[in-house]
Design a protein around this motif. Structure first.
Motif, PDB file in Angstrom:
ATOM      1  N   LEU A  39      25.428 -26.298 -52.202  1.00  0.00           N
ATOM      2  CA  LEU A  39      25.872 -25.486 -51.073  1.00  0.00           C
ATOM      3  C   LEU A  39      26.623 -24.241 -51.547  1.00  0.00           C
ATOM      4  O   LEU A  39      26.455 -23.150 -50.997  1.00  0.00           O
ATOM      5  CB  LEU A  39      26.749 -26.310 -50.133  1.00  0.00           C
ATOM      6  CG  LEU A  39      26.056 -27.487 -49.427  1.00  0.00           C
ATOM      7  CD1 LEU A  39      27.046 -28.230 -48.543  1.00  0.00           C
ATOM      8  CD2 LEU A  39      24.862 -27.010 -48.608  1.00  0.00           C
ATOM      9  N   THR A  42      24.183 -21.651 -53.087  1.00  0.00           N
ATOM     10  CA  THR A  42      23.335 -20.896 -52.155  1.00  0.00           C
ATOM     11  C   THR A  42      24.126 -19.936 -51.281  1.00  0.00           C
ATOM     12  O   THR A  42      23.543 -19.294 -50.402  1.00  0.00           O
ATOM     13  CB  THR A  42      22.533 -21.858 -51.261  1.00  0.00           C
ATOM     14  OG1 THR A  42      23.421 -22.811 -50.655  1.00  0.00           O
ATOM     15  CG2 THR A  42      21.490 -22.606 -52.073  1.00  0.00           C
ATOM     16  N   LEU A  43      25.430 -19.830 -51.497  1.00  0.00           N
ATOM     17  CA  LEU A  43      26.185 -18.753 -50.873  1.00  0.00           C
ATOM     18  C   LEU A  43      25.841 -17.442 -51.596  1.00  0.00           C
ATOM     19  O   LEU A  43      25.434 -17.463 -52.768  1.00  0.00           O
ATOM     20  CB  LEU A  43      27.684 -19.023 -50.950  1.00  0.00           C
ATOM     21  CG  LEU A  43      28.217 -20.165 -50.076  1.00  0.00           C
ATOM     22  CD1 LEU A  43      29.677 -20.445 -50.401  1.00  0.00           C
ATOM     23  CD2 LEU A  43      28.056 -19.853 -48.591  1.00  0.00           C
ATOM     24  N   SER A 213      19.603 -27.688 -53.196  1.00  0.00           N
ATOM     25  CA  SER A 213      19.848 -26.322 -52.721  1.00  0.00           C
ATOM     26  C   SER A 213      18.819 -25.855 -51.703  1.00  0.00           C
ATOM     27  O   SER A 213      18.982 -24.781 -51.121  1.00  0.00           O
ATOM     28  CB  SER A 213      19.849 -25.354 -53.902  1.00  0.00           C
ATOM     29  OG  SER A 213      18.528 -25.186 -54.412  1.00  0.00           O
ATOM     30  N   GLY A 216      20.108 -25.102 -48.157  1.00  0.00           N
ATOM     31  CA  GLY A 216      21.018 -23.959 -48.213  1.00  0.00           C
ATOM     32  C   GLY A 216      20.290 -22.663 -48.456  1.00  0.00           C
ATOM     33  O   GLY A 216      20.629 -21.616 -47.893  1.00  0.00           O
ATOM     34  N   CYS A 247      25.444 -17.332 -43.590  1.00  0.00           N
ATOM     35  CA  CYS A 247      25.432 -18.232 -44.747  1.00  0.00           C
ATOM     36  C   CYS A 247      26.539 -19.273 -44.657  1.00  0.00           C
ATOM     37  O   CYS A 247      26.314 -20.470 -44.884  1.00  0.00           O
ATOM     38  CB  CYS A 247      25.604 -17.425 -46.030  1.00  0.00           C
ATOM     39  SG  CYS A 247      24.061 -16.895 -46.785  1.00  0.00           S
ATOM     40  N   ASN A 251      25.896 -23.312 -44.168  1.00  0.00           N
ATOM     41  CA  ASN A 251      26.268 -24.273 -45.211  1.00  0.00           C
ATOM     42  C   ASN A 251      27.350 -25.240 -44.739  1.00  0.00           C
ATOM     43  O   ASN A 251      27.340 -26.416 -45.109  1.00  0.00           O
ATOM     44  CB  ASN A 251      26.712 -23.532 -46.473  1.00  0.00           C
ATOM     45  CG  ASN A 251      25.521 -23.033 -47.283  1.00  0.00           C
ATOM     46  OD1 ASN A 251      24.406 -22.990 -46.774  1.00  0.00           O
ATOM     47  ND2 ASN A 251      25.754 -22.665 -48.523  1.00  0.00           N
ATOM     48  N   TRP A 255      27.045 -29.262 -44.651  1.00  0.00           N
ATOM     49  CA  TRP A 255      28.073 -30.144 -45.211  1.00  0.00           C
ATOM     50  C   TRP A 255      28.555 -31.144 -44.170  1.00  0.00           C
ATOM     51  O   TRP A 255      28.680 -32.341 -44.445  1.00  0.00           O
ATOM     52  CB  TRP A 255      29.243 -29.303 -45.711  1.00  0.00           C
ATOM     53  CG  TRP A 255      30.427 -30.135 -46.098  1.00  0.00           C
ATOM     54  CD1 TRP A 255      30.619 -30.809 -47.276  1.00  0.00           C
ATOM     55  CD2 TRP A 255      31.581 -30.397 -45.287  1.00  0.00           C
ATOM     56  NE1 TRP A 255      31.815 -31.486 -47.248  1.00  0.00           N
ATOM     57  CE2 TRP A 255      32.430 -31.244 -46.045  1.00  0.00           C
ATOM     58  CE3 TRP A 255      31.979 -30.000 -44.011  1.00  0.00           C
ATOM     59  CZ2 TRP A 255      33.649 -31.695 -45.546  1.00  0.00           C
ATOM     60  CZ3 TRP A 255      33.183 -30.449 -43.528  1.00  0.00           C
ATOM     61  CH2 TRP A 255      34.005 -31.285 -44.277  1.00  0.00           C
TER      62      TRP A 255
END
Length: 267
Positions: A39, A42-43, A213, A216, A247, A251, A255
């Motif tokens: 997570l 992938t930001l 990922s 994400g 984003c 995410n 989570w």
């Protein structure tokens, strides 16, 4: 101060800021396990700073066009992840990472030949993720061994992302928004995860981070589309803020949903 010296100093500052973002994110990835690590990975810790610096040098139309070019490249990234994840189960870092990067370059080279409207870019992402997410699902659940950091880890990650930012910023004026958008989306974080973790903990645990990922990365693609719409209609600052918010919300939702499922299973 001469214009050349001012440019060099400002470029070095941009490189340092971007490197700090990526180093922080990758350290969290190592310590938090494959799910949380994916997570964080992938930001927009690599592409985000690149686009911020592009926005400082160019107008909103440049950012909007760059985002259109970036959108299909996100589909190339998920195929890069799939290639690495499958090969890393049995093969060396050189074979696994080298093949994955070659796939990304080949797909990006093909995609740059076409002008991608928003709908086509979204369709490319939906098709790519519809193919890759089910294929990656079986590789997600691997326990992450303890990682011992070595002295060169942080400098290498910093050098990777700083080099990317330097290329994006210094070439954007003559390569234009399409090429800048493609270069900005090179998956520096994923590459550094492969290069650093694979020799240390093995292919399957490293692959688990990339396999986790996928969802994400799908949200990251949507964020690029949102950034394009925002920049085209409301300016660069609004577009970049909307993309970042997309984003983060996506995410956090992933989570929370994962945590809810774990609590339900435990009870």
């Amino acid at each position: 101060m001469s214009p050349d010296l001012h440019f060099i100093l400002f470029l070095l500052l941009r490189m340092a800021i971007a490197a700090a973002f990526v180093v922080t994110a990758s350290i969290i990835t190592e310590r938090a396990g494959p799910v949380i690590g994916a997570l964080v990975a992938t930001l927009p810790v690599s592409a985000g700073p690149s686009y911020v610096f592009l926005a400082l040098d160019h107008d909103a139309a440049f950012i909007a066009q760059g985002a259109l070019a970036s959108l299909p490249i996100n589909a190339a990234t998920i195929f890069m992840c799939l290639t690495y994840v499958v090969l890393a189960q049995r093969h060396s870092l050189l074979v696994s990472c080298g093949s994955a990067v070659a796939i990304w370059i080949a797909l990006a080279s093909i995609m740059r030949q076409f002008a991608w409207p928003l709908t086509a870019g979204l369709a490319a992402n939906l098709i790519a993720f519809a193919i890759c997410i089910p294929l990656l699902a079986g590789y997600r659940h691997v326990k992450m061994p303890l990682v011992t950091r070595r002295w060169y880890d942080v400098p290498m990650r910093a050098a990777l992302v700083a080099t990317l930012v330097a290329i994006v910023v210094s070439t954007s004026g003559w390569v234009g928004p399409r090429i800048s958008g493609i270069i900005a989306l090179y998956p520096v974080v994923f590459t550094s995860i492969m290069v650093i973790l694979h020799p240390r903990i093995g292919g399957p645990p490293t692959a688990a981070v990339l396999a986790n990922s996928a969802w994400g990365l799908l949200g990251f693609g949507m964020a690029i589309a949102v950034m394009h719409v925002g920049a085209a209609n409301s300016g660069s600052a609004i577009g970049l803020s909307m993309g970042l918010a997309t984003c983060i919300v996506w995410n956090l939702t992933l989570w929370w949903n994962g945590r809810r499922k774990r609590l339900a299973a435990a009870s």
